[in-house]
Motif scaffolding. Structure first.
Motif, short mmCIF file in Angstrom:
data_model
loop_
_atom_site.label_atom_id
_atom_site.label_comp_id
_atom_site.label_asym_id
_atom_site.label_seq_id
_atom_site.Cartn_x
_atom_site.Cartn_y
_atom_site.Cartn_z
N SER A 97 0.83 -1.21 0.00
CA SER A 97 0.00 0.00 0.00
C SER A 97 0.86 1.25 0.00
N TRP A 98 1.92 1.26 0.82
CA TRP A 98 2.81 2.42 0.87
C TRP A 98 3.52 2.64 -0.46
N GLU A 99 4.00 1.53 -1.04
CA GLU A 99 4.70 1.65 -2.32
C GLU A 99 3.76 2.17 -3.40
N ASN A 100 2.52 1.66 -3.39
CA ASN A 100 1.55 2.11 -4.38
C ASN A 100 1.22 3.58 -4.20
N THR A 101 1.03 3.97 -2.93
CA THR A 101 0.74 5.38 -2.65
C THR A 101 1.90 6.27 -3.07
N LEU A 102 3.13 5.82 -2.77
CA LEU A 102 4.31 6.60 -3.13
C LEU A 102 4.42 6.75 -4.64
N ASN A 103 4.17 5.66 -5.37
CA ASN A 103 4.23 5.72 -6.83
C ASN A 103 3.19 6.65 -7.40
N LEU A 104 1.97 6.60 -6.82
CA LEU A 104 0.90 7.48 -7.29
C LEU A 104 1.25 8.94 -7.02
N GLN A 105 1.86 9.19 -5.85
CA GLN A 105 2.27 10.56 -5.52
C GLN A 105 3.36 11.05 -6.47
N LYS A 106 4.29 10.16 -6.82
CA LYS A 106 5.35 10.54 -7.75
C LYS A 106 4.76 10.87 -9.12
N LEU A 107 3.79 10.05 -9.56
CA LEU A 107 3.16 10.30 -10.86
C LEU A 107 2.41 11.62 -10.85
N ALA A 108 1.68 11.87 -9.73
CA ALA A 108 0.92 13.12 -9.63
C ALA A 108 1.87 14.32 -9.62
N LEU A 109 3.00 14.16 -8.91
CA LEU A 109 3.97 15.25 -8.85
C LEU A 109 4.54 15.54 -10.23
N LYS A 110 4.83 14.47 -10.98
CA LYS A 110 5.37 14.66 -12.31
C LYS A 110 4.36 15.36 -13.22
N GLU A 111 3.07 14.98 -13.06
CA GLU A 111 2.05 15.59 -13.90
C GLU A 111 1.85 17.07 -13.58
N LEU A 112 2.01 17.40 -12.29
CA LEU A 112 1.75 18.78 -11.86
C LEU A 112 3.02 19.61 -11.79
N SER A 113 4.17 18.96 -11.88
CA SER A 113 5.42 19.65 -11.63
C SER A 113 5.87 20.48 -12.82
N ALA A 114 6.19 21.73 -12.54
CA ALA A 114 6.84 22.62 -13.51
C ALA A 114 6.14 22.72 -14.85
N PRO A 115 4.86 23.11 -14.89
CA PRO A 115 4.22 23.34 -16.19
C PRO A 115 4.65 24.70 -16.74
N LEU A 116 4.74 24.80 -18.05
CA LEU A 116 5.02 26.09 -18.69
C LEU A 116 3.68 26.67 -19.13
N ILE A 117 3.34 27.83 -18.54
CA ILE A 117 2.01 28.40 -18.74
C ILE A 117 2.11 29.67 -19.59
N PRO A 118 1.47 29.71 -20.77
CA PRO A 118 1.46 30.94 -21.55
C PRO A 118 0.53 31.97 -20.91
N VAL A 119 1.04 33.17 -20.65
CA VAL A 119 0.23 34.21 -20.02
C VAL A 119 -0.12 35.33 -20.99
N PHE A 120 0.78 35.60 -21.94
CA PHE A 120 0.53 36.55 -23.02
C PHE A 120 1.12 35.95 -24.29
N SER A 121 0.82 36.53 -25.39
CA SER A 121 1.39 36.08 -26.65
C SER A 121 2.92 36.14 -26.56
N HIS A 122 3.57 34.97 -26.73
CA HIS A 122 5.02 34.84 -26.71
C HIS A 122 5.65 35.02 -25.33
#
Length: 272
Positions: free
Chosen positions: A133-158
């Motif tokens: 259970s701990w390993e599964n939870t840790l893996n899920l947290q790592k995947l979630a972190l990767k998905e949410l980590s450091a996105p590049l967000i466009p705020v204005f043109s260029h």
């Protein structure tokens, strides 16, 4: 297990449960257990013993499945592993003491090993269930972190922003670099703002990763502006002798966006 041992446990089940409930009170000293309401704790104790005893008259596969179902439910609501392991140790003591008092010494000695193996098998399964259970939870947290980590967000043109939150290690720095370069191409960014407001500590290694990211941005034809330089971060950078002079820095995201607008020959005007 020998039928005579199973019969012994079944005939004295109620007595064993009562003695076990007295023994297991020491487990409640665990801080995680003391926060559980008394009625739920008492009901779960009895259910726990029922599950354990009922493993004696079903197939090993069914016994494992029943135990797994019970344990998974308690894992999800936060019951500690110590509750199960210490509880089982207490139950084993109760059974062995009862056998010692009510059977001949030779017979009691010969059955101790079977009881030990029975309880040890359950303990091993419990540990495996918690570990999985701990390993599964840790893996899920790592995947979630990767998905949410450091996105590049466009705020204005260029103009794009990459907000960084939390500790930056080598693995995460690699992910930041990949997202940064891919995002620049995808959004056709001319200016990238790397916001380190949410980074708690900027040491030599973190600064090295940021400098590498800025250099990579420059190589693909964009400009990097580092924003979120808090006073304590600025002091740390100076004390460490880190050179961030190769690219502009701003104290806030707002100031960084203003600089980005200047670079791209844009400005924000108020409409009356």
């Amino acid at each position: 297990m020998e039928p005579s041992i199973i019969d012994f446990i079944y005939k004295r089940k109620q007595l064993l449960v009562e003695k076990w409930l007295e023994e297991v009170e020491s487990v409640t000293q665990d801080s995680a257990i003391t926060r559980i309401p008394e009625d739920i704790y008492s009901e779960t104790n009895r259910e726990f013993i029922d599950v354990i005893v009922n493993t004696l008259h079903v197939s090993p596969e069914e016994a494992k499945e029943r135990l797994r179902s019970f344990v998974e439910r308690l894992i999800h609501i936060g019951w500690p592993l110590s509750y199960f392991t210490r509880g089982l140790q207490a139950f084993r003591r109760v059974i062995l003491e009862e056998m010692k008092e009510n059977t001949q010494a030779e017979q009691a000695f010969s059955t101790f090993g079977e009881v030990e193996n029975w309880i040890d098998g359950i303990v091993n399964q419990l540990v495996d269930e918690y570990t999985g259970s701990w390993e599964n939870t840790l893996n899920l947290q790592k995947l979630a972190l990767k998905e949410l980590s450091a996105p590049l967000i466009p705020v204005f043109s260029h103009i794009s922003v990459m907000p960084l939150i939390g500790t930056i290690d080598t693995e995460r720095a690699k992910l930041i670099m990949e997202n940064l370069l891919e995002g620049i191409i995808e959004h056709r960014s001319q200016v990238v703002l790397i916001d380190i407001t949410g980074v708690p500590v900027v040491d030599t290694m973190v600064a090295h990763h940021i400098i590498q990211a800025a250099e990579a941005v420059r190589l693909v034809g964009a400009e990097c502006i580092l924003v979120g330089i808090r006073p304590e971060i600025a002091q740390t950078i100076v004390n460490l002798g880190i050179d961030l002079g190769k690219f502009p820095t701003k104290s806030t995201l707002r100031k960084g966006i203003e600089s980005g607008l200047e670079v791209t020959n844009k400005k924000i005007v108020e409409i009356e």
